[in-house]
Scaffold this motif. Sequence first.
Motif, PDB file in Angstrom:
ATOM      1  N   UNK A 139       0.860  -1.190   0.000  1.00  0.00           N
ATOM      2  CA  UNK A 139       0.000   0.000   0.000  1.00  0.00           C
ATOM      3  C   UNK A 139       0.893   1.237   0.000  1.00  0.00           C
ATOM      4  N   UNK A 140       0.576   2.192  -0.896  1.00  0.00           N
ATOM      5  CA  UNK A 140       1.394   3.407  -0.968  1.00  0.00           C
ATOM      6  C   UNK A 140       0.560   4.556  -1.521  1.00  0.00           C
ATOM      7  N   UNK A 141       1.159   5.747  -1.498  1.00  0.00           N
ATOM      8  CA  UNK A 141       0.548   6.970  -2.009  1.00  0.00           C
ATOM      9  C   UNK A 141       1.403   7.501  -3.151  1.00  0.00           C
ATOM     10  N   UNK A 142       0.740   8.007  -4.185  1.00  0.00           N
ATOM     11  CA  UNK A 142       1.459   8.529  -5.350  1.00  0.00           C
ATOM     12  C   UNK A 142       1.019   9.961  -5.636  1.00  0.00           C
ATOM     13  N   UNK A 143       2.017  10.821  -5.899  1.00  0.00           N
ATOM     14  CA  UNK A 143       1.735  12.172  -6.365  1.00  0.00           C
ATOM     15  C   UNK A 143       2.893  12.613  -7.261  1.00  0.00           C
ATOM     16  N   UNK A 144       2.642  12.681  -8.573  1.00  0.00           N
ATOM     17  CA  UNK A 144       3.647  13.106  -9.558  1.00  0.00           C
ATOM     18  C   UNK A 144       4.969  12.375  -9.376  1.00  0.00           C
ATOM     19  N   UNK A 145       4.909  11.062  -9.486  1.00  0.00           N
ATOM     20  CA  UNK A 145       6.088  10.220  -9.259  1.00  0.00           C
ATOM     21  C   UNK A 145       6.546   9.549 -10.555  1.00  0.00           C
ATOM     22  N   UNK A 149      -0.338  -4.347  -5.775  1.00  0.00           N
ATOM     23  CA  UNK A 149      -0.013  -2.975  -5.427  1.00  0.00           C
ATOM     24  C   UNK A 149      -1.313  -2.173  -5.312  1.00  0.00           C
ATOM     25  N   UNK A 150      -1.582  -1.618  -4.151  1.00  0.00           N
ATOM     26  CA  UNK A 150      -2.734  -0.727  -3.960  1.00  0.00           C
ATOM     27  C   UNK A 150      -2.171   0.686  -3.839  1.00  0.00           C
ATOM     28  N   UNK A 151      -2.437   1.494  -4.889  1.00  0.00           N
ATOM     29  CA  UNK A 151      -1.813   2.813  -4.964  1.00  0.00           C
ATOM     30  C   UNK A 151      -2.909   3.878  -4.888  1.00  0.00           C
ATOM     31  N   UNK A 161      -3.397  11.192   5.358  1.00  0.00           N
ATOM     32  CA  UNK A 161      -2.453  10.162   4.925  1.00  0.00           C
ATOM     33  C   UNK A 161      -2.214   9.160   6.046  1.00  0.00           C
ATOM     34  N   UNK A 162      -2.052   9.673   7.265  1.00  0.00           N
ATOM     35  CA  UNK A 162      -1.842   8.794   8.413  1.00  0.00           C
ATOM     36  C   UNK A 162      -3.030   7.849   8.594  1.00  0.00           C
ATOM     37  N   UNK A 163      -4.239   8.375   8.466  1.00  0.00           N
ATOM     38  CA  UNK A 163      -5.424   7.530   8.607  1.00  0.00           C
ATOM     39  C   UNK A 163      -5.486   6.446   7.541  1.00  0.00           C
ATOM     40  N   UNK A 164      -5.109   6.794   6.298  1.00  0.00           N
ATOM     41  CA  UNK A 164      -5.088   5.787   5.229  1.00  0.00           C
ATOM     42  C   UNK A 164      -4.084   4.675   5.550  1.00  0.00           C
ATOM     43  N   UNK A 165      -2.888   5.046   6.006  1.00  0.00           N
ATOM     44  CA  UNK A 165      -1.874   4.047   6.307  1.00  0.00           C
ATOM     45  C   UNK A 165      -2.285   3.141   7.471  1.00  0.00           C
ATOM     46  N   UNK A 166      -3.049   3.677   8.413  1.00  0.00           N
ATOM     47  CA  UNK A 166      -3.458   2.892   9.572  1.00  0.00           C
ATOM     48  C   UNK A 166      -4.616   1.939   9.282  1.00  0.00           C
ATOM     49  N   UNK A 182      -6.046   1.136   5.608  1.00  0.00           N
ATOM     50  CA  UNK A 182      -6.225   0.520   4.283  1.00  0.00           C
ATOM     51  C   UNK A 182      -5.774  -0.931   4.259  1.00  0.00           C
ATOM     52  N   UNK A 183      -4.684  -1.264   4.917  1.00  0.00           N
ATOM     53  CA  UNK A 183      -4.101  -2.607   4.857  1.00  0.00           C
ATOM     54  C   UNK A 183      -4.981  -3.684   5.477  1.00  0.00           C
ATOM     55  N   UNK A 184      -5.956  -3.278   6.300  1.00  0.00           N
ATOM     56  CA  UNK A 184      -6.753  -4.266   7.030  1.00  0.00           C
ATOM     57  C   UNK A 184      -7.607  -5.130   6.089  1.00  0.00           C
ATOM     58  N   UNK A 185      -7.835  -4.658   4.868  1.00  0.00           N
ATOM     59  CA  UNK A 185      -8.582  -5.476   3.905  1.00  0.00           C
ATOM     60  C   UNK A 185      -7.788  -6.691   3.447  1.00  0.00           C
TER      61      UNK A 185
END
Length: 778
Positions: free
Chosen positions: A9-15, A33-35, A71-76, A78-81
Amino acid sequence: MARPVVHLYTLCWDEADMLGFFFRHYEPWVDRFVVYDDGSTDGSLEILRAHPRVERRRFERRITDSFVLSHQGMQDTAWKESRGQADWVVITAIDEHLHLRGQAMADYLAAQGRRGTTLIPALGFDMHAAAMPDDHGLLVERVARGRPRSAFNKLSIFDPNSIRETGFGPGRHAARPAGHLRLPDRDEVMLWHYKHLGFERNAAREASQAERLGRLDRQRGYGQHYLQGREALRQFWDVMESEGRDLAAEAFDPAREAAQPLWWRAPGFAPAPAPSLALAPPAAEPTVSVLVKCYNHAPYVGQTVRSLLSQSFQDFEIVVTDDGSTDGTAEVVRGFDDPRIRLAVLPANQGISAAMNATIARARGRYLAILNSDDWALPGRLQRQVDVLDAHPEIGLVFGLPQPVDEAGRPTAAYNDFDAAFALPDFSRRSWLRRFFYRGNCLCAPTAMIRREAYDAAGPYDVRLTNLQDLDMWIRMLLAGQRIHVLAEAVTAFRIRDRSANASAPRSDSLLRTRFETSRLLRHFTTMAPAVFEDVFAGEGLMHVTPETPVPLRLAELARRHPAIEYQHFAVETYFEHARDPAQIARLRVLAGELDSFGSAALGERDTHLARTAGELRDAQGRIAELEQAQAEIAAAAAGYRSAMEALRHSLDEHEAGLATAAATLSDRDRQLDTMATTLADRDRRLAAAQAALDSRERHGAQTDAALDAARETLAQLRLSTSWRMTAPVRAAGRALPLPLRRLLRRALGAIRPAGPPHRPRQTADASGTGRLDTARP
């Protein structure tokens, strides 16, 4: 487990320029990959759509005013699925490459799964290169120069079926996992952070990222480093490049070289409580973590904790590290029943800096307040400092003034001039660095509240330092672009211990360490970029310096003018380390011969002084002998005087005894005279009474004599009268009558007696010579 299933799980912005490296690195061992994309516009979306294993999602700011908290809430969560679907979950960023030397990551994860490991934190290293590499191959093979950074010691891989909550902090720089926790036997996985690939690329990206911060982010100081600007970033790069090393070298040992302390290896590391596997949101992280390190402070730490629990601002945790106390300090802390108090006990004393690093590693707040375990927070401290940091995102550290108190908590005087900060022209980086270079520290650490980003930028406390570890940290934070502010009010009661028990007290051992540590701290200034040096030390009028002279040699020229030995030692050492051309080497020879960098001249002067003192001592001893002889003579004379005085005192005692006897005799005589006077007074009263009686008798006798004379005259006349002669027979007969008849006759005669003068009795003399009254009538 043959080959584990891994979800990332990650976050993307202009990468777009990084995604190729990212996928080539992770494809060999990641299945899904869950982006989450945050509005990329540089072609990243096209790359994500083309990848067969990518599940692309739109990033939502669930907390509207905060990118960081969203972002912190997503990281805490999202992975639980992935529970029940994956063996391992990876939480990372596009520019973070989890790297393992010597074996494939899939094989490593399979082996860790077999032994029951459930979470694998990574050792963080900050990588850098002069330019962004072109898009081919693996970054871990092409860019291997970096340095350890505690900020990137992150929880990145874990078993979603065993971990209940991750408890990430902002930026994933901290974690407080809960669930069934089991670590690897040895830390081997590294996180190589590829943010710094080309200065211009880095500067442009940070400026753009600053615009993505929300109002709440700026208010709370999240992403502070994005707001520092090119100059601060350039300075950071200079330090980073000077400290970088080849991490691919065979001799490099990641576990040994990683930035310490590792939060997951700290004594007392324990998971946060989690009630169940329900998909409930994690508890919000506190705004403030109060850092309390303890060592044998059982008499004081209770007051420390109580002062925090009574603060008006209550969104905090108290992170306590007991550094191997032997006096029951930990038991005092355990006596408080408040879940915000988080205690860890080190098995043995590791020193101030190591204990502070262990405390910071467990802290979860975005603001870190320092409070020593023998001091206490004054009312309103936390609220006042939180207000400053919330309102001024450009400030990284806010201090207050200490209120010095003695061992018993009574007001006393401090041994440092903490008001010196207000003598500075301003609180700019230039003013602070000049102050620290020339005169040392004037800030009181137990009054500080510091943004977490400031610690992340500066790194951990240097465990080799004992007296100047705080000043070392302030200098590094300033050089990393942080700003310092001081409140003109007392926020902490700062205890001045008896018998110089404070670590900063001016004892001989403390002074010696301070001199040595000063010579080491000055080295931080040599890492300044030329532009920063000019900003801080412009106008010093340095000789033997040209525009091309390296900054370290310029610092050496400044230090050589300082009278302290440690500064002169630093000047010579710096020239020795950095002199390159003939002119610089010649200058080194001159300075090494001029500067007393080891105090040799002072030692020579001391020897001369000692020799002179020895001669003076001999002379003094002769004079002392003479004085002792005179003293003996005086003592003998004094003994004679004492004997004479004793005899005189005895004579005086006898005289006083005689006087006392005479006084007693006189007292008896006075009492006798008083008795006689009383007797005479009584006699005089009786005589006066007798005289009065005689006087009365004399007056009565005179009256009686007059009456007798009158009676005699009357009787004489009566006898001459006819009646007297005629009644003579009757009187004679009457005398012959019996007494009763005579009395009767007298009464009869009296009844017929003519009127005349009254009869007065007459006193006559009887035969015995005694007076009697004659009552017979003639």
